[in-house]
Design a protein around this motif. Structure first.
Motif: not given
Length: 336
Positions: A178-182
């Motif tokens: 469900e997430c967007n990460f760098i």
């Protein structure tokens, strides 16, 4: 009370082999086996170390009181095999053949699955690998280089990338998907990846020369200058490859890959060393910014991990440049 399955995890590195024992999801024991240069000297290739390392793991387990037959599964760090999606894979004869022959390159992680397979055979259970370094979930635009003869490849610290991303997602009360990460793994090599909904859709090749320079690798180099150097007649192919991987980056500038020493020199007032170290943070920050563009600015967190992440001054420099993008989470070391 239900007994939880006991799992053995083996992570071979260039000069060490890390072992962990888990009862279910809980780690109950771990050990780092260091291998000296003298011990490794007799072996001409990485794969020739296979028997030596497998026996070292068995000996350590015996001394710690963990019978090999007590394990329900054995997992080894995945190496340079053909590109695959992230996940957990059963070790097969085809995989073992590719790793033993170095069909896709040589790296210490190539020993993970073979050692796991041999130990699993003794234990009477299955062997697995999880999120190998060749996890490839790149979207089509990320593969383009600017010339059809060359294509970008995904070789990065996938195991730790996904482990720390899952950890931060859990802390946020969300599922990783469900997430967007760098995620930026800062070790001997450096990889910065854009994680979109559980997939690493873009990441620099941390092994062969791409992205920021690192303690031991050159990162991306000016193409015309590199071509001129290659055909100057001053260097062999192997020498140029070592400039890119092993003798590039901080080693080339400061003749050391020990970032603790670099930090000490900076604290003592050495401005030249500070400039090099800060330049590495600068390039990492630029790469994080690029990955933010890949995610259209929709970033739940920027995650900094790896050995260099222990240095608060260094992670502070990165936060100064990238803090406007999303909250920064620092998870020093690795969860491999």
């Amino acid at each position: 009370m239900e007994e939880k399955p006991r799992i053995l995890a083996v992570n071979p590195g260039s000069t060490s082999t890390k072992i962990s024992v888990f009862d279910g999801k809980k780690e109950v024991w771990n050990l780092k086996l260091d291998h000296s240069a003298r011990e490794l000297a007799p072996y001409r290739s990485i794969f020739e170390q296979y028997d030596f390392r497998e026996k070292a793991v068995l000996g350590a387990l015996e001394r710690a009181g963990y019978p090999i037959r007590s394990f329900a599964a054995v997992v080894g760090r995945g190496g340079l095999s053909k590109p695959i999606r992230g996940g957990t894979y059963r070790v097969t004869t085809g995989l073992l053949k590719d790793l033993s022959e170095g069909a896709y390159g040589e790296h210490a992680s190539n020993l993970g699955a073979p050692i796991a397979a041999k130990l699993a055979e003794s234990a009477g259970c299955d062997a697995f690998m999880v999120d190998p370094v060749v996890v490839d979930e790149l979207e089509p635009p990320a593969r383009y280089t600017g010339h059809p003869r060359l294509s970008r490849r995904a070789i990065f610290h996938a195991l730790n990338h996904k482990a720390v991303a899952r950890k931060v997602a859990e802390e946020l009360g969300k599922d990783y998907r469900e997430c967007n990460f760098i995620v930026a793994h800062l070790g001997g090599g450096i990889s910065v990846g854009a994680h979109r909904r559980g997939r690493v859709v873009d990441v620099n090749n941390a092994l062969d020369g791409d992205g920021p320079f690192s303690p031991e690798r050159s990162g991306g180099l000016p193409a015309d200058q590199l071509a001129t150097l290659c055909f100057s007649g001053e260097y062999t192919h192997d020498q140029v490859k070592k400039m890119i991987k092993g003798q590039g980056g901080v080693v080339a500038y400061l003749n050391t890959n020990d970032m603790r020493l670099v930090s000490e020199r900076i604290l003592a007032g050495d401005e030249e060393w500070r400039e090099v170290y800060h330049a590495m943070a600068y390039q990492i920050s630029k790469e994080i910014g690029a990955m933010a563009a890949v995610l259209h600015g929709d970033v739940d967190a920027v995650i900094i991990t790896g050995g260099v992440a222990h240095d608060k001054q260094f992670t502070g420099w990165i936060e100064e440049m990238t803090g406007f993008l999303a909250p920064l989470r620092v998870i020093p070391g690795e969860m491999e």
